[in-house]
Design a protein around this motif. Structure first.
Motif: not given
Length: 1454
Positions: A704-707, A799-804, A810-815, A820-826
């Motif tokens: 999965l390309s997270i960017n 399956p595990e997810v490789d988000v780049g 290492a691969g991430l479990p789905v939870p 990783s998808l929730l950012t805290c920047r702004t």
């Protein structure tokens, strides 16, 4: 009665002119004639015929005597708008009148009333109507007909109506009879459609009439008329009646006519409509033409809503089977040879959409086994239309996954029959079916190449039983050659049948014939792609286009498996011309490389590591990519979106999702939810199943390309439907019950997403949560949060997810993916993350309230709990206060799903919830390290807190919350140094990770990227300052701290953990780490480097020792340029040095002592001071004079004098003597030479003849370092030609004065005079590359030096062997600059040419050297015998030779 109806009307008048009635006329005739019973009967029959033929029954009734009969008018009875309707003329009154009239006429009342009603129907149908509705009634006509039929129902109920007579009368007005009127007569129960149709004397004529009217009806339905509901009901009733009566085994029509008529009419009409549609499609019907509308409407009758009320499935199955037979056999105009040539134009995607829609509707009722069996039966017994047969095969394998095995079994039987008795028909059928199925891609059927290999590529093939079978096969294949597509010929040639050697001639003859045909078609056998695409438009694609398709497919397979595809590896060996000439150029198309390496880059690197890309081709590709980055892109590259062919499956999926949503709020429908979810799963497979990757390998990890997440349009639409439906279902279910009482619908629904569609679902979630999160509405947030919970519930099956790069390797479990998808920047991302975490945790607590804590925690990742704590602490100051037992609140899911949900109140309610607090006591508590990890990501310019609020929050978090908290609870146990240690490590990790980089397309990837939350560094400064004060108070007055600074210990541990070595990756990682160390040190007080004070008893502090060690071991190699540290760290050290020394009793003595120690412990500090002296001197003078009236300390004055000497030396005037030490003066002169232009140097370097020998040796070494630096870095202070000429000039001076310089190439730490000093100034990389510098000056070696100096041969051989070892080990890549420029030493070319010249030099030198030059040579050659056997042999041979030969015969070495 009009005159035309009765001849001789004048005779009816009496002499007085009075018109006599019909009764008087009849009475008169009776009087004149005797009664005759036979004649009376004939008279009645004549009267009936007269009535039947009369067209104006109203006028006839008006002639009946009596006042009531004169008022009777049927037009008023059927006129609904007349005020007199039924008010004065009831049905009973009219019926009574009809009975009276019938008795007077002696005619049965049923016949009289039937004729009257039929005549009225004709009048209504012939009334003015809208020309656009030739088969439908107007509103006015419909009202009149309704009134008339109510009257007819009265007559029928009172046995005053003859159905047979009514049917016969209606057919007499057939030309004006509208189809809707007939349908209403059927619906109102006057006469059934079956009875009416059976009463027609000519079945062919009634079939034609129905066909015309049904065509008009279909056209009107597609025109979206205002009477569409009536039209649909009409068509449905007609079709149902035709199917029931036409395809029932035992027809029981219970009518007086023969029972065979109705099935004939039904089948005839249905067949007429189907043939009309098939002929229209064959003729190429135009879109939205009237014919197209008719065909589309008629094919729609095969759907469930039209035939839904047909209770028995047997007639329906027979009807569908009959229809399928007609489709396959109608108008068989094509031969098998035509099918061989044209079948690729008949794939599922190219078949007319109306025909494929008809196929899919037929598939609903018939199973795959029935369909394949029926197809087999038709092909065996009838002539067929090959286009429709093969398009049917395509639809079959696309719509039914199980059809693949059924077709394979059938084809196997056909092949066995064919070879058993040489049946050509079976062979043709098998090949056509296999090729057609293969057109739909590997996901639907195995490729033709695979089938052909499996069928004929082994000894178990069909052809292996006898020579007869072989001859039959090759005769068949040869006969196909004139009609074959080049693709199939290529398959036959590349994967030929396995033939015994004695029959090899059969194969070679066929191969020759096939190659000749390919040559005629101008197709090369070598240009066949790696992944054949038999569904391409032409016979064969261009090699370049095919190569592009192969590249895309190979990259896709590599992305899913992480390995080089087998097909590519085989092609690199067995099909190398195509691989090298087409595949690699297509793969290595120059482009602007992405900041984050994508799958294509990774694939190329894997091929390069496997030696599957020639180095020259790879080098050209890298250069072209570098050039592309400098040019603006002409056009954005992208994948062309093909038109979607999934509108129908998407519509079915939408309908199935709508049915599930309707069941959410109906408790009585709970039992059908699982069945509805199963239907959704099938519909989803129909949408996406035929577009999957051909590789059926189970994916163990999702890429999965997270960017830059991307989805195909079809996947995007399907996943959006699923996610939208889930959110809507959740809202609907929550409106009637809390999550724990909503049943298993959500779990079942999510399971449909856990199959092959999961990568697309996760990609879409990445788009929504990471890139569009703040714009999502409350229902979306709630639905996606609940979805995250249920995906976590199924984590063991996912399956595990490789988000780049942004996430761990290492691969991430789905939870954990959601973390990783929730950012805290702004500000926006902070509040969105708060909403999502609140919704997810609240839903989890409500859904699984009765289950164990392990279940609660397993559904969500710990990171989600920690982010929630972080956000509540950060955004709500009231949450920072300790909670009491009374503050515990209950949790309600209900307010969250409301549109006006108060997220702050919901978050605080969850924060104080008892179960949530208990979870935090056990695990998932936010630690100090977690807090720093999240806080560093905050962008201060877009923060939700103001600068003051952020500073207050930091102070509270560090000093009031985490610092006093126990380590078991995530705190620091009150240890400020431990808090600083954690902060520094987290800061380093943040800047080492890709979290600190901006991944936007237009941003450059520079060190540090985003700076993160700079306020954290300010907090570090404050904490370190507090520690400095604490340490000063703990040290007795007049003493120096015995311990070093904790920061250097942190640096040491981190450096030990890094990968060692000189690889590019390891070097860059180490350099980035050190640059961050330097950045941290510069932000902290300078006392960190030197200490706060120096004392005479212990002048060199532990901190100084730590800093010197860091400089010597690390910064010398990665943070120095040209023999000097950067200006900032140099100035920082000297500031700290003066600050510490000025606190001692004798500052000048302390400075001299420390700098004197630097000459042996850390000479790089002094050379750095020389480089930056112009900017360093004013600062030092200012600080010194502010506290001392004496001149600068002596060691600082030496630096001044060294700079002055270098300046004087390069001036035209006479140079002053060089001050001591010589190495310092030499360094100052070297740095000054680098600042002067080349043309001004040559004359000044002649002054070196007067300088001391040691200064010249040191200067030669520094110039060698400058030469290597100019080659290694593109931004060196000296260009390569200048550096080379300086080295050459100094070497000439050394040779001229016969000063030995060979020791510079044999430096060791044990050499106290040169080695220990120079090795601590020069980077290790430079000293390793001294062999390059040595042999680059080969042409400047004095002719006598090799023989005069005993050690010369030893050094020359050592340098040569090291040069070869560097080259063989691949370490020459370390001297390549970032821009891709290879090492090309001035006048020597590339390293290979340099090695060649050095080798030739040694082979010429060895025979001329004296015997004493070979002493210790054996020690030098230990473990180096394989470097260059010829040179080693020459050395050993000369060493064992006789005494020295005449040395006067010198060879020309230079």
């Amino acid at each position: 009665m009009s005159d035309s109806w009765v001849p001789n009307s004048a005779s009816r008048q009496d002499p007085g002119g009075r018109r006599r009635s019909w009764a008087e006329l009849l009475a008169g005739r009776v009087k004149r004639e005797k009664y005759n019973s036979e004649r009376a009967q004939k008279l009645k029959e004549s009267a009936v015929r007269l009535l039947r033929s009369h067209q104006d029954l109203n006028a006839l009734l008006l002639e009946v005597e009596g006042p009531l009969c004169k008022k009777l008018s049927l037009s008023k009875v059927i006129d609904c708008d007349s005020s007199e309707a039924y008010a004065n003329h009831s049905s009973s009154f009219i019926g009574s009148a009809l009975q009276d009239q019938a008795s007077r006429l002696g005619v049965p009342v049923g016949i009289l009333s039937a004729g009257m009603v039929a005549s009225s129907v004709g009048q209504i149908c012939t009334a003015p109507a809208e020309t656009s509705h030739p088969v439908l009634l107007t509103v006015e006509q419909r009202k009149k007909l309704s009134s008339l039929l109510e009257f007819a129902q009265y007559l029928l109920a009172h046995s005053m109506f003859s159905r047979l007579s009514f049917c016969q009368e209606l057919w007499k007005i057939q030309s004006s009879l509208l189809l809707e009127a007939v349908w209403h007569i059927h619906v109102q129960g006057i006469v059934s459609l079956q009875e009416l149709l059976e009463s027609h004397p000519d079945m062919h004529a009634v079939g034609s009439w129905l066909f015309r009217n049904l065509c008009c009806l279909c056209e009107q339905m597609e025109a979206s008329c205002q009477h569409a509901d009536v039209a649909r009901a009409m068509l449905s009733d007609f079709v149902q009646m035709f199917v029931l009566r036409g395809f029932q085994k035992n027809s029981d029509l219970r009518r007086t006519v023969e029972p065979e008529k109705m099935p004939q009419v039904a089948v005839d009409v249905l067949q007429r409509m189907l043939i009309f549609a098939l002929d229209a499609l064959a003729a190429g019907v135009q879109e939205e033409s009237s014919t197209h509308k008719i065909v589309r409407c008629w094919f729609g009758v095969f759907s469930g809503h039209t035939l839904g009320s047909v209770i028995s499935t047997d007639p329906l199955k027979r009807f569908f089977s009959h229809t399928l037979t007609q489709i396959l056999t109608h108008s068989p105009v094509l031969k098998a040879s035509d099918a061989v040539q044209m079948q690729r134009e008949w794939s599922f995607a190219r078949t007319h959409p109306l025909l494929t829609a008809l196929y899919r509707r037929l598939f609903v009722m018939l199973s795959p086994e029935e369909l394949v069996g029926h197809l087999q039966e038709v092909l065996e017994t009838q002539e067929v239309h090959w286009q429709r047969v093969l398009s049917f095969v395509s639809a079959l394998v696309v719509c039914f996954p199980e059809a693949q095995q059924l077709l394979e079994d059938w084809v196997a039987r056909l092949m066995a029959q064919a070879f058993e008795s040489c049946q050509l028909d079976s062979m043709v059928t098998a090949f056509l079916v296999v090729r057609q199925a293969a057109l739909e891609g590997p996901s639907a059927f195995l490729s033709y190449a695979d089938w052909f290999k499996a069928s004929f590529g082994s000894t178990r093939g069909y052809h292996g039983c006898s020579k007869k079978a072989l001859v039959f096969l090759f005769t068949f294949l040869s006969d196909l050659v004139p009609f074959e597509s080049p693709r199939y010929l290529q398959v036959h040639i590349l994967h030929p049948p396995l033939v015994p050697s004695k029959y090899r001639s059969l194969l070679t003859d066929y191969i020759s014939l096939a190659k000749t045909r390919l040559a005629d078609l101008k197709v090369s056998i070598e240009n066949m792609g790696l992944y054949e695409d038999l569904s391409s438009a032409g016979d064969i694609t261009e090699p370049h286009s095919q190569a592009l398709q192969d590249v895309e497919k190979a990259v896709m397979v590599f992305e899913h498996t992480g390995k080089i595809p087998i097909t590519v590896m085989e092609a690199s060996i067995f099909r190398r011309p195509y691989y090298v000439s087409h595949f690699l150029p297509a793969l290595l198309t120059p482009r602007v490389l992405p900041k984050v390496p994508d799958s294509r880059v990774a694939f190329i690197e894997s091929l390069k590591r496997a030696d599957k890309i020639p180095p020259s081709l790879y080098s050209t590709y890298c250069q072209a990519c570098s050039a592309a980055e400098e040019k603006p892109e002409d056009a954005a590259l992208g994948v062309r979106a093909e038109p979607s062919s999934a509108e129908e499956p998407l519509g079915q999926l939408t309908a199935a999702l709508g049915e599930l949503r309707a069941s959410m709020t109906d408790p009585s429908q709970r039992d059908v939810i699982s069945a509805q979810v199963a239907v959704i799963s099938e519909r989803l497979r129909a949408v996406l199943g035929h577009n999957e990757d051909d590789s059926s390998v189970e994916i163990s990890k999702i890429q999965l390309s997270i960017n830059t997440p991307r989805l195909e349009p079809r996947e995007h639409m399907a996943v959006d439907l699923l996610l939208t439906s889930f959110c809507q279902n959740l809202m609907a279910a929550s409106s009637v019950a809390p999550p724990d009482r909503q049943g298993p619908w959500a779990t079942l629904f999510v399971r449909t997403m856990c199959g092959r569609v999961l990568p697309a679902v996760l990609t879409r979630l990445c788009q929504l949560l990471r890139h569009q999160g703040p714009s999502l509405s409350a229902p979306h947030v709630l639905g996606l949060a609940a979805l995250a919970v249920h995906l976590g519930e199924s984590r063991s099956a996912l399956p595990e997810v490789d988000v780049g790069p942004p996430a761990p390797d290492a691969g991430l479990p789905v939870p954990a993916l959601f973390d990783s998808l929730l950012t805290c920047r702004t500000r926006d991302s902070l509040f969105f993350c708060l909403k999502f975490c609140t919704a997810a945790i609240s839903y989890s607590l409500c859904k699984f309230s009765s289950q164990s804590r392990d279940t609660l925690c397993s559904c969500l990742s710990p990171g989600l709990f920690k982010k929630f704590q972080f956000l509540v602490f950060r955004l709500f100051s009231e949450a920072r206060q300790p909670l009491s037992e009374e503050d515990a609140a209950s949790l309600s899911w209900r307010p969250l799903y409301l549109p006006s949900a108060d997220w702050q109140r919901a978050a605080l309610s969850l924060w104080t919830h008892r179960t949530f607090r208990e979870l935090l006591k056990e695990e998932d508590v936010l630690t100090y390290q977690d807090w720093l990890h999240l806080e560093l990501e905050i962008q201060p310019e877009a923060d939700a807190l103001s600068d003051t609020e952020r500073q207050d929050f930091h102070q509270w978090a560090i000093h009031e919350h985490f610092l006093p908290e126990s380590s078991a609870s995530g705190g620091c146990d009150g240890d400020l140094q431990a808090a600083c240690t954690i902060l520094v490590n987290e800061l380093m990790d943040f800047h080492q990770s890709s979290r600190s980089y901006d991944h936007s397309e237009n941003s450059d990837l520079v060190f540090g990227g985003r700076t993160g939350n700079e306020d954290i560094i300010s907090r570090l400064q404050e904490m370190v300052a507090d520690l400095e004060l604490q340490q000063d108070l703990s040290v007795p007055l007049g003493h120096t701290p015995s311990q070093g600074h904790f920061l250097f210990e942190i640096f040491r541990r981190r450096l030990q953990a890094l990968t060692s070595g000189w690889s590019v990756a390891a070097s860059l990682q180490r350099q980035r780490e050190l640059l961050m160390y330097k950045r941290i040190l510069l932000r902290l007080p300078s006392s960190v480097l030197c200490g706060s004070s120096f004392q005479a008893e212990e002048p060199i502090t532990a901190r100084c020792e730590q800093f010197f060690h860091l400089v010597n071991s690390e910064m010398r190699n990665f943070c120095s340029h040209g023999g000097a540290l950067t200006q900032d760290i140099t100035a920082h050290f000297f500031r700290g040095l003066l600050n510490a020394c000025l606190r001692s009793r004798d500052p000048s003595l302390m400075v001299d002592f420390i700098l004197a120690k630097c000459q042996t412990k850390c000479p790089l500090i002094l050379t750095s001071a020389l480089v930056w002296w112009p900017s360093l001197e004013p600062m030092l003078l200012c600080r010194w004079r502010r506290h001392c009236q004496s001149p600068l300390p002596w060691e600082l004055q030496k630096l001044q004098e060294g700079r002055q000497f270098a300046s004087d030396f390069l001036s035209p005037e006479a140079a002053s003597p060089a001050p001591n030490p010589d190495w310092l003066s030499a360094a100052a002169l070297h740095f000054a030479i680098q600042q002067v232009r080349e043309e001004n140097i040559r004359k000044q370097l002649k002054k070196l003849d007067c300088e001391r020998e040691e200064l010249l040796v040191f200067l030669f070494f520094f110039s060698l370092m400058g030469l290597l630096s100019s080659q290694l870095t593109s931004n060196s202070a000296t260009d390569p030609p200048k550096a080379f000429h300086v080295c050459a000039a100094i070497l000439e001076c050394l040779e001229k004065r016969k000063i030995s310089w060979l020791a510079l190439f044999q430096l060791t730490e044990s050499d106290l005079r040169l080695g220990r000093l120079l090795l601590r100034v020069a980077p290790d990389q430079h000293t390793r590359l001294l062999p390059f510098a040595f042999y680059s000056l080969l042409s400047y070696f004095h002719e006598d030096a090799a023989i005069r100096e005993e050690a010369f041969l030893h050094v020359a051989v050592d340098m040569y062997l090291k040069l070869v070892q560097l080259f063989v080990a691949g370490d020459t890549s370390t001297v390549s600059p970032p821009a891709g420029r290879s090492l090309e030493l001035q006048g020597q070319g590339n390293p290979v040419e340099l090695i060649t010249k050095a080798r030739l030099f040694l082979l010429q030198l060895i025979p001329r050297c004296p015997k004493k030059s070979f002493s210790h040579m054996a020690e030098l050659l230990v473990d180096r015998g394989d470097c260059d056997p010829e040179v080693i042999a020459a050395l050993q041979s000369r060493q064992q030779a006789a005494p020295d030969v005449d040395l006067s015969q010198e060879p020309h070495l230079f």
